[in-house]
Motif scaffolding. Structure first.
Motif, PDB file in Angstrom:
ATOM      1  N   PRO A  43      -7.722   5.889   7.427  1.00  0.00           N
ATOM      2  CA  PRO A  43      -8.219   5.946   6.048  1.00  0.00           C
ATOM      3  C   PRO A  43      -7.217   6.566   5.075  1.00  0.00           C
ATOM      4  CG  PRO A  43      -9.340   7.575   7.404  1.00  0.00           C
ATOM      5  CD  PRO A  43      -8.487   6.760   8.324  1.00  0.00           C
ATOM      6  N   GLY A  44      -6.281   7.373   5.571  1.00  0.00           N
ATOM      7  CA  GLY A  44      -5.268   7.979   4.706  1.00  0.00           C
ATOM      8  C   GLY A  44      -4.277   6.984   4.138  1.00  0.00           C
ATOM      9  N   ALA A  45      -4.186   5.817   4.745  1.00  0.00           N
ATOM     10  CA  ALA A  45      -3.247   4.802   4.265  1.00  0.00           C
ATOM     11  C   ALA A  45      -3.579   4.348   2.847  1.00  0.00           C
ATOM     12  CB  ALA A  45      -3.233   3.602   5.209  1.00  0.00           C
ATOM     13  N   ALA A  46      -4.845   4.446   2.459  1.00  0.00           N
ATOM     14  CA  ALA A  46      -5.255   4.025   1.118  1.00  0.00           C
ATOM     15  C   ALA A  46      -4.529   4.807   0.027  1.00  0.00           C
ATOM     16  CB  ALA A  46      -6.760   4.179   0.960  1.00  0.00           C
ATOM     17  N   ALA A  47      -4.200   6.057   0.282  1.00  0.00           N
ATOM     18  CA  ALA A  47      -3.459   6.875  -0.680  1.00  0.00           C
ATOM     19  C   ALA A  47      -1.969   6.896  -0.365  1.00  0.00           C
ATOM     20  CB  ALA A  47      -4.000   8.303  -0.691  1.00  0.00           C
ATOM     21  N   ASP A  48      -1.631   6.968   0.922  1.00  0.00           N
ATOM     22  CA  ASP A  48      -0.232   7.147   1.313  1.00  0.00           C
ATOM     23  C   ASP A  48       0.626   5.908   1.103  1.00  0.00           C
ATOM     24  OD1 ASP A  48      -0.738   9.742   1.987  1.00  0.00           O
ATOM     25  OD2 ASP A  48      -0.956   9.353   4.123  1.00  0.00           O
ATOM     26  N   LEU A  49       0.085   4.726   1.340  1.00  0.00           N
ATOM     27  CA  LEU A  49       0.909   3.528   1.213  1.00  0.00           C
ATOM     28  C   LEU A  49       1.301   3.236  -0.242  1.00  0.00           C
ATOM     29  CD1 LEU A  49       2.369   1.462   2.841  1.00  0.00           C
ATOM     30  CD2 LEU A  49       0.384  -0.012   2.662  1.00  0.00           C
ATOM     31  N   PRO A  50       0.383   3.307  -1.213  1.00  0.00           N
ATOM     32  CA  PRO A  50       0.817   3.129  -2.605  1.00  0.00           C
ATOM     33  C   PRO A  50       1.841   4.192  -3.038  1.00  0.00           C
ATOM     34  CG  PRO A  50      -1.539   2.824  -2.452  1.00  0.00           C
ATOM     35  CD  PRO A  50      -1.075   3.351  -1.113  1.00  0.00           C
ATOM     36  N   ALA A  51       1.670   5.429  -2.565  1.00  0.00           N
ATOM     37  CA  ALA A  51       2.630   6.487  -2.902  1.00  0.00           C
ATOM     38  C   ALA A  51       3.994   6.173  -2.305  1.00  0.00           C
ATOM     39  CB  ALA A  51       2.121   7.834  -2.404  1.00  0.00           C
ATOM     40  N   TRP A  52       4.023   5.684  -1.056  1.00  0.00           N
ATOM     41  CA  TRP A  52       5.290   5.297  -0.414  1.00  0.00           C
ATOM     42  C   TRP A  52       5.960   4.187  -1.212  1.00  0.00           C
ATOM     43  CZ3 TRP A  52       6.765   0.673   2.130  1.00  0.00           C
ATOM     44  CH2 TRP A  52       7.952   0.764   2.879  1.00  0.00           C
ATOM     45  N   CYS A  53       5.178   3.230  -1.681  1.00  0.00           N
ATOM     46  CA  CYS A  53       5.740   2.139  -2.484  1.00  0.00           C
ATOM     47  C   CYS A  53       6.359   2.675  -3.774  1.00  0.00           C
ATOM     48  CB  CYS A  53       4.671   1.097  -2.792  1.00  0.00           C
ATOM     49  SG  CYS A  53       4.199   0.104  -1.359  1.00  0.00           S
ATOM     50  N   THR A  54       5.689   3.599  -4.416  1.00  0.00           N
ATOM     51  CA  THR A  54       6.231   4.198  -5.640  1.00  0.00           C
ATOM     52  C   THR A  54       7.550   4.899  -5.348  1.00  0.00           C
ATOM     53  OG1 THR A  54       4.031   4.475  -6.592  1.00  0.00           O
ATOM     54  CG2 THR A  54       5.781   5.883  -7.466  1.00  0.00           C
ATOM     55  N   LEU A  55       7.619   5.636  -4.259  1.00  0.00           N
ATOM     56  CA  LEU A  55       8.842   6.358  -3.904  1.00  0.00           C
ATOM     57  C   LEU A  55       9.993   5.429  -3.524  1.00  0.00           C
ATOM     58  CD1 LEU A  55       7.335   9.264  -1.787  1.00  0.00           C
ATOM     59  CD2 LEU A  55       8.420   9.449  -4.038  1.00  0.00           C
ATOM     60  N   THR A  56       9.682   4.318  -2.884  1.00  0.00           N
ATOM     61  CA  THR A  56      10.723   3.420  -2.396  1.00  0.00           C
ATOM     62  C   THR A  56      11.053   2.288  -3.353  1.00  0.00           C
ATOM     63  OG1 THR A  56       9.089   2.091  -1.197  1.00  0.00           O
ATOM     64  CG2 THR A  56      10.177   3.890   0.023  1.00  0.00           C
ATOM     65  N   GLY A  57      10.220   2.090  -4.375  1.00  0.00           N
ATOM     66  CA  GLY A  57      10.454   1.013  -5.335  1.00  0.00           C
ATOM     67  C   GLY A  57       9.865  -0.324  -4.934  1.00  0.00           C
ATOM     68  N   HIS A  58       9.135  -0.351  -3.818  1.00  0.00           N
ATOM     69  CA  HIS A  58       8.480  -1.583  -3.399  1.00  0.00           C
ATOM     70  C   HIS A  58       7.184  -1.758  -4.179  1.00  0.00           C
ATOM     71  CE1 HIS A  58      11.496  -1.642  -0.377  1.00  0.00           C
ATOM     72  NE2 HIS A  58      10.956  -0.703   0.377  1.00  0.00           N
ATOM     73  N   GLU A  59       6.648  -2.972  -4.180  1.00  0.00           N
ATOM     74  CA  GLU A  59       5.429  -3.257  -4.928  1.00  0.00           C
ATOM     75  C   GLU A  59       4.221  -3.262  -3.997  1.00  0.00           C
ATOM     76  OE1 GLU A  59       3.325  -7.033  -7.102  1.00  0.00           O
ATOM     77  OE2 GLU A  59       5.501  -6.951  -7.072  1.00  0.00           O
ATOM     78  N   PHE A  60       3.260  -2.405  -4.285  1.00  0.00           N
ATOM     79  CA  PHE A  60       2.003  -2.415  -3.543  1.00  0.00           C
ATOM     80  C   PHE A  60       1.170  -3.542  -4.105  1.00  0.00           C
ATOM     81  CE2 PHE A  60      -2.411  -0.986  -2.958  1.00  0.00           C
ATOM     82  CZ  PHE A  60      -2.427  -0.973  -1.572  1.00  0.00           C
ATOM     83  N   SER A  61       0.803  -4.508  -3.256  1.00  0.00           N
ATOM     84  CA  SER A  61       0.138  -5.723  -3.729  1.00  0.00           C
ATOM     85  C   SER A  61      -1.370  -5.713  -3.545  1.00  0.00           C
ATOM     86  CB  SER A  61       0.729  -6.946  -3.014  1.00  0.00           C
ATOM     87  OG  SER A  61       2.124  -6.997  -3.212  1.00  0.00           O
ATOM     88  N   GLY A  62      -1.910  -4.734  -2.824  1.00  0.00           N
ATOM     89  CA  GLY A  62      -3.353  -4.651  -2.682  1.00  0.00           C
ATOM     90  C   GLY A  62      -3.808  -4.563  -1.242  1.00  0.00           C
ATOM     91  N   THR A  63      -5.130  -4.583  -1.088  1.00  0.00           N
ATOM     92  CA  THR A  63      -5.742  -4.441   0.233  1.00  0.00           C
ATOM     93  C   THR A  63      -6.734  -5.569   0.482  1.00  0.00           C
ATOM     94  OG1 THR A  63      -7.572  -3.095  -0.587  1.00  0.00           O
ATOM     95  CG2 THR A  63      -5.592  -1.935   0.119  1.00  0.00           C
ATOM     96  N   THR A  64      -7.000  -5.780   1.754  1.00  0.00           N
ATOM     97  CA  THR A  64      -8.015  -6.736   2.180  1.00  0.00           C
ATOM     98  C   THR A  64      -8.771  -6.115   3.341  1.00  0.00           C
ATOM     99  OG1 THR A  64      -6.544  -8.578   1.610  1.00  0.00           O
ATOM    100  CG2 THR A  64      -8.413  -9.072   3.047  1.00  0.00           C
ATOM    101  N   GLY A  65     -10.084  -6.043   3.236  1.00  0.00           N
ATOM    102  CA  GLY A  65     -10.894  -5.582   4.354  1.00  0.00           C
ATOM    103  C   GLY A  65     -10.990  -6.685   5.399  1.00  0.00           C
ATOM    104  N   LEU A  66     -10.851  -6.328   6.652  1.00  0.00           N
ATOM    105  CA  LEU A  66     -10.913  -7.303   7.735  1.00  0.00           C
ATOM    106  C   LEU A  66     -12.252  -7.197   8.456  1.00  0.00           C
ATOM    107  CD1 LEU A  66      -7.298  -6.811   9.141  1.00  0.00           C
ATOM    108  CD2 LEU A  66      -8.092  -8.461   7.431  1.00  0.00           C
ATOM    109  N   ALA A  67     -12.655  -8.266   9.117  1.00  0.00           N
ATOM    110  CA  ALA A  67     -13.954  -8.329   9.788  1.00  0.00           C
ATOM    111  C   ALA A  67     -14.113  -7.277  10.875  1.00  0.00           C
ATOM    112  CB  ALA A  67     -14.167  -9.725  10.373  1.00  0.00           C
ATOM    113  N   ASP A  68     -12.992  -6.824  11.455  1.00  0.00           N
ATOM    114  CA  ASP A  68     -13.068  -5.842  12.545  1.00  0.00           C
ATOM    115  C   ASP A  68     -13.090  -4.394  12.048  1.00  0.00           C
ATOM    116  OD1 ASP A  68     -10.461  -5.451  11.728  1.00  0.00           O
ATOM    117  OD2 ASP A  68      -9.549  -6.043  13.624  1.00  0.00           O
TER     118      ASP A  68
END
Length: 82
Positions: A43-68
């Motif tokens: 669950p921490g990825a929801a905050a950490d991944l966009p922050a990592w993208c900001t730090l690295t200059g990559h573009e966070f494109s969004g999330t998708t919930g999966l059936a599992d």
């Protein structure tokens, strides 16, 4: 793998520190515009991944919930200015 994804990273149940290290390892040689999908249960990825993208200059494109119950996080690699 989704047809619009170049690299799929299955993060399993690893914590964000390990996830971000794996993501860095798997993306460091990718070209500008490559699309990466990280799938994880952390669950921490929801905050950490966009922050990592900001730090690295990559573009966070969004999330998708999966059936599992996992979540897929999409990132577009940016090599501008590097």
């Amino acid at each position: 793998m989704a047809p619009d994804v170049d690299v799929l990273v299955d993060g399993g149940d690893r914590g964000c520190g390990e996830l971000l290290l794996e993501l860095h390892r798997r993306t460091r040689d990718l070209g500008d515009g490559a699309r990466v999908r990280l799938v994880t249960t952390d669950p921490g990825a929801a905050a950490d991944l966009p922050a990592w993208c900001t730090l690295t200059g990559h573009e966070f494109s969004g999330t998708t919930g999966l059936a599992d119950g996992r979540v897929a996080y999409d990132v577009t690699i940016s090599r501008r200015g590097t």
